[in-house]
Design a protein around this motif. Sequence first.
Motif, PDB file in Angstrom:
ATOM      1  N   ILE A  32       0.998  -0.985  -0.179  1.00  0.00           N
ATOM      2  CA  ILE A  32       0.352   0.159   0.588  1.00  0.00           C
ATOM      3  C   ILE A  32       0.738   0.861  -0.181  1.00  0.00           C
ATOM      4  N   VAL A  33       0.737   1.878  -0.713  1.00  0.00           N
ATOM      5  CA  VAL A  33       1.283   3.646  -0.993  1.00  0.00           C
ATOM      6  C   VAL A  33      -0.116   4.456  -0.429  1.00  0.00           C
ATOM      7  N   PRO A  34       0.366   4.993   0.838  1.00  0.00           N
ATOM      8  CA  PRO A  34      -0.399   6.222   1.066  1.00  0.00           C
ATOM      9  C   PRO A  34       0.337   7.607   0.277  1.00  0.00           C
ATOM     10  N   ILE A  35      -0.690   8.677   0.498  1.00  0.00           N
ATOM     11  CA  ILE A  35       0.445   9.819  -0.143  1.00  0.00           C
ATOM     12  C   ILE A  35      -0.794  11.263   0.115  1.00  0.00           C
ATOM     13  N   PHE A  36      -0.356  11.743   0.824  1.00  0.00           N
ATOM     14  CA  PHE A  36      -1.277  12.936   1.449  1.00  0.00           C
ATOM     15  C   PHE A  36      -1.807  14.339   0.876  1.00  0.00           C
ATOM     16  N   ILE A  37      -2.429  14.208   0.366  1.00  0.00           N
ATOM     17  CA  ILE A  37      -2.942  15.365  -0.835  1.00  0.00           C
ATOM     18  C   ILE A  37      -4.139  16.176  -0.191  1.00  0.00           C
ATOM     19  N   GLY A  38      -4.680  17.476  -0.159  1.00  0.00           N
ATOM     20  CA  GLY A  38      -4.994  18.408   0.250  1.00  0.00           C
ATOM     21  C   GLY A  38      -7.020  17.758   0.192  1.00  0.00           C
ATOM     22  N   PRO A  39      -7.408  18.767   1.141  1.00  0.00           N
ATOM     23  CA  PRO A  39      -8.964  18.527   1.345  1.00  0.00           C
ATOM     24  C   PRO A  39      -9.421  18.119   0.302  1.00  0.00           C
ATOM     25  N   ALA A  40      -9.004  19.958  -0.784  1.00  0.00           N
ATOM     26  CA  ALA A  40      -9.734  19.559  -1.838  1.00  0.00           C
ATOM     27  C   ALA A  40     -10.143  19.060  -2.632  1.00  0.00           C
ATOM     28  N   GLU A  41      -8.530  18.052  -3.167  1.00  0.00           N
ATOM     29  CA  GLU A  41      -8.543  17.143  -4.111  1.00  0.00           C
ATOM     30  C   GLU A  41      -9.007  15.458  -3.208  1.00  0.00           C
ATOM     31  N   ALA A  42      -9.082  16.150  -2.046  1.00  0.00           N
ATOM     32  CA  ALA A  42      -9.642  14.052  -0.756  1.00  0.00           C
ATOM     33  C   ALA A  42     -11.091  14.118  -1.679  1.00  0.00           C
ATOM     34  N   GLN A  43     -11.576  15.482  -1.686  1.00  0.00           N
ATOM     35  CA  GLN A  43     -13.249  15.781  -1.952  1.00  0.00           C
ATOM     36  C   GLN A  43     -13.613  15.128  -3.290  1.00  0.00           C
ATOM     37  N   ALA A  44     -12.670  15.670  -4.318  1.00  0.00           N
ATOM     38  CA  ALA A  44     -12.962  15.542  -5.823  1.00  0.00           C
ATOM     39  C   ALA A  44     -12.454  13.754  -6.129  1.00  0.00           C
ATOM     40  N   ILE A  45     -11.870  13.319  -5.142  1.00  0.00           N
ATOM     41  CA  ILE A  45     -11.309  11.718  -5.724  1.00  0.00           C
ATOM     42  C   ILE A  45     -12.792  11.358  -4.798  1.00  0.00           C
ATOM     43  N   ALA A  46     -13.390  11.549  -3.702  1.00  0.00           N
ATOM     44  CA  ALA A  46     -14.394  11.208  -3.582  1.00  0.00           C
ATOM     45  C   ALA A  46     -15.574  10.581  -3.791  1.00  0.00           C
ATOM     46  N   SER A 107       0.431  14.653  -8.145  1.00  0.00           N
ATOM     47  CA  SER A 107      -0.261  13.032  -8.009  1.00  0.00           C
ATOM     48  C   SER A 107      -1.727  13.017  -7.506  1.00  0.00           C
ATOM     49  N   SER A 108      -2.279  13.809  -7.032  1.00  0.00           N
ATOM     50  CA  SER A 108      -3.555  14.244  -6.817  1.00  0.00           C
ATOM     51  C   SER A 108      -4.502  14.432  -8.125  1.00  0.00           C
ATOM     52  N   ASP A 109      -3.962  15.179  -8.403  1.00  0.00           N
ATOM     53  CA  ASP A 109      -4.831  15.710 -10.001  1.00  0.00           C
ATOM     54  C   ASP A 109      -4.530  14.796 -10.916  1.00  0.00           C
ATOM     55  N   ALA A 110      -3.450  14.034 -10.997  1.00  0.00           N
ATOM     56  CA  ALA A 110      -3.589  12.631 -11.522  1.00  0.00           C
ATOM     57  C   ALA A 110      -4.478  11.638 -11.211  1.00  0.00           C
ATOM     58  N   ILE A 111      -4.505  11.344  -9.896  1.00  0.00           N
ATOM     59  CA  ILE A 111      -5.171  10.126  -9.441  1.00  0.00           C
ATOM     60  C   ILE A 111      -6.881  10.668 -10.055  1.00  0.00           C
ATOM     61  N   ALA A 112      -7.274  12.061  -9.518  1.00  0.00           N
ATOM     62  CA  ALA A 112      -8.528  12.610  -9.548  1.00  0.00           C
ATOM     63  C   ALA A 112      -9.116  12.056 -11.134  1.00  0.00           C
ATOM     64  N   MET A 113      -8.039  12.522 -11.862  1.00  0.00           N
ATOM     65  CA  MET A 113      -8.699  12.639 -13.763  1.00  0.00           C
ATOM     66  C   MET A 113      -8.423  11.283 -13.631  1.00  0.00           C
TER      67      MET A 113
END
Length: 166
Positions: A32-46, A107-113
């Motif tokens: 498992i790879v944990p990546i810290f992200i911002g709240p806005a990106e977390a919300q977008a992914i969720a 990384s957070s934007d790439a994952i959201a995309m």
Amino acid sequence: MNIEMELIGVRVEVPANAPIVLLRERSGSERIVPIFIGPAEAQAIALALDGIETPRPMTHDLMGSLLAHLNAELESVIITEIHDKTFFAELRIRRSDDERCVIQSRSSDAIAMAVRMGVTIYADEGVVEEAGFVEGERAGTTERPEEVVEEFKEFLENLSPEDFSD
């Protein structure tokens, strides 16, 4: 070499109260790879994971629309590097003339995309070696992925507009 990853979900890391995204190897030791992200990106992914459509397009939806209107498609995303606990990524894009290009990304934007466009997420083997762990290996890590997702949903329910201001 790139390793295919599975997005487990997003959670809030305690005690820092910081959102992280969890990626897991699809094969092998399933690190498992944990990546810290911002709240806005977390919300977008969720929101994307839950299939929730927003009344107006979010930034990642807009990026997807731009690609489509330019006759290009996102083929995959790759978490390429980690420096000082910061992850870097690339968007792998194919244009209609079959030419391919690579765009640097957070990384957070790439994952959201990737979540929005249904493409595979990869991580460089070096990134997985450096940041990955097998579930239960880290001190205090006993939560199952389902618990992690539920914990993050609770976090999202308690968000307010003031949480996004400086």
